[in-house]
Design an enzyme around this catalytic site. Structure first.
Site, mmCIF file in Angstrom:
data_model
loop_
_atom_site.group_PDB
_atom_site.id
_atom_site.type_symbol
_atom_site.label_atom_id
_atom_site.label_comp_id
_atom_site.label_asym_id
_atom_site.label_seq_id
_atom_site.Cartn_x
_atom_site.Cartn_y
_atom_site.Cartn_z
ATOM 1 C CD GLU A 1 -3.239 1.898 -2.124
ATOM 2 O OE1 GLU A 1 -4.145 2.535 -1.553
ATOM 3 O OE2 GLU A 1 -2.076 1.774 -1.668
ATOM 4 C CG ASN B 1 -0.199 0.002 2.534
ATOM 5 O OD1 ASN B 1 0.608 -0.884 2.816
ATOM 6 N ND2 ASN B 1 -0.463 1.010 3.352
ATOM 7 C CG HIS B 2 2.393 4.653 -2.547
ATOM 8 N ND1 HIS B 2 3.395 5.078 -1.699
ATOM 9 C CD2 HIS B 2 2.640 5.268 -3.750
ATOM 10 C CE1 HIS B 2 4.214 5.893 -2.352
ATOM 11 N NE2 HIS B 2 3.767 6.034 -3.588
ATOM 12 C CB ALA B 3 -0.078 6.213 3.042
ATOM 13 C CG ASP C 1 4.610 4.674 1.681
ATOM 14 O OD1 ASP C 1 4.643 4.772 2.918
ATOM 15 O OD2 ASP C 1 3.580 4.871 1.011
#
Length: 243
Positions: free
Chosen positions: A160, A87-89, A93
């Site tokens: 994503e 996941n990528h926020a 990251d």
């Protein structure tokens, strides 16, 4: 929050990013040396990637606002192809995932490859550029990943497609899972937490002290799911459940 906290964070952020800007050329010189020395016998550029991993993680460990913990690293292979999805926020990251210290290849947006020093190192490592929204670029990216997997290199993809604006998990795109199904290689879901609080999507002012955690979940075998949508949805559910 104390009234001086925000100004102090801005000052610290300027110093921190300036430190990165000044030291990156030094690290890049070392990367060129590693690349030249290992080029005759390290076709997958494993040594260069591990050097780049140490370079990136150095910036995590010298930041007193961040604490990084990684669990499940032992699940990742040292040898053989695989598809890693995370996941990528946040921009950081990328820094913390280098802390996995495994010889994978990144899929990253084309703009990063144009950044002086950082982009040059990405090209030395044979990482994979992608222009979002371009069908031709997606095809080139998939062909590049096909070659890497055929050569025995894992690839790491953010399924994503872009960073989450609010930290919520977005829909996963098919590309990573199409690769896994066609090459009959496992998918390793990776969960990153804390980075969105450390650095917002817009802006470079660092926030409060945070614990950043990277968790490698058990691999998923494409043969157990039968098709790309089923594998994609199972992977997303595994990440969502952990989040």
């Amino acid at each position: 929050m104390k009234p001086y906290d925000a100004p102090m964070r801005r000052v610290f952020s300027v110093v921190y990013w300036a430190f990165i800007g000044l030291t990156c050329p030094v690290f890049f010189f070392g990367a060129v040396v590693v690349w030249l020395v290992t080029l005759p016998f390290d076709r997958r550029r494993v040594a260069l990637h591990l050097y780049s991993s140490a370079w990136a993680v150095f910036y995590v460990h010298v930041n007193p606002l961040w604490r990084l913990r990684i669990t499940g690293r032992e699940r990742l292979p040292w040898h053989g192809p695989a598809v890693l999805v995370a996941n990528h926020a946040s921009l950081i990251d990328i820094l913390v995932l280098f802390g996995l210290f495994r010889p994978y290849k990144w899929v990253s947006k084309q703009e990063i490859f144009k950044v002086p020093v950082i982009g040059w190192n990405m090209r030395l490592n044979d990482y994979v550029p992608l222009v979002r929204g371009s069908g031709a670029s997606v095809r080139r990216m998939m062909e590049h990943c096909d070659r890497l997997l055929a050569a025995g290199s894992p690839v790491l993809i953010f399924p994503e497609g872009r960073r989450s604006a609010d930290g919520s998990l977005q829909a996963f795109k098919d590309g990573a899972f199409d690769l896994a199904v066609r090459h009959h290689v496992p998918v390793y879901p990776i969960v990153v937490t804390g980075t969105g609080r450390a650095l917002p999507k817009h802006g470079l002012v660092l926030r409060e002290h945070v614990d950043v955690r990277v968790t490698v979940l058990p691999p998923l075998d494409p043969a157990a799911y039968g098709d790309v949508p089923s594998l994609r949805d199972a992977t997303r559910q595994a990440v969502a459940d952990h989040l």
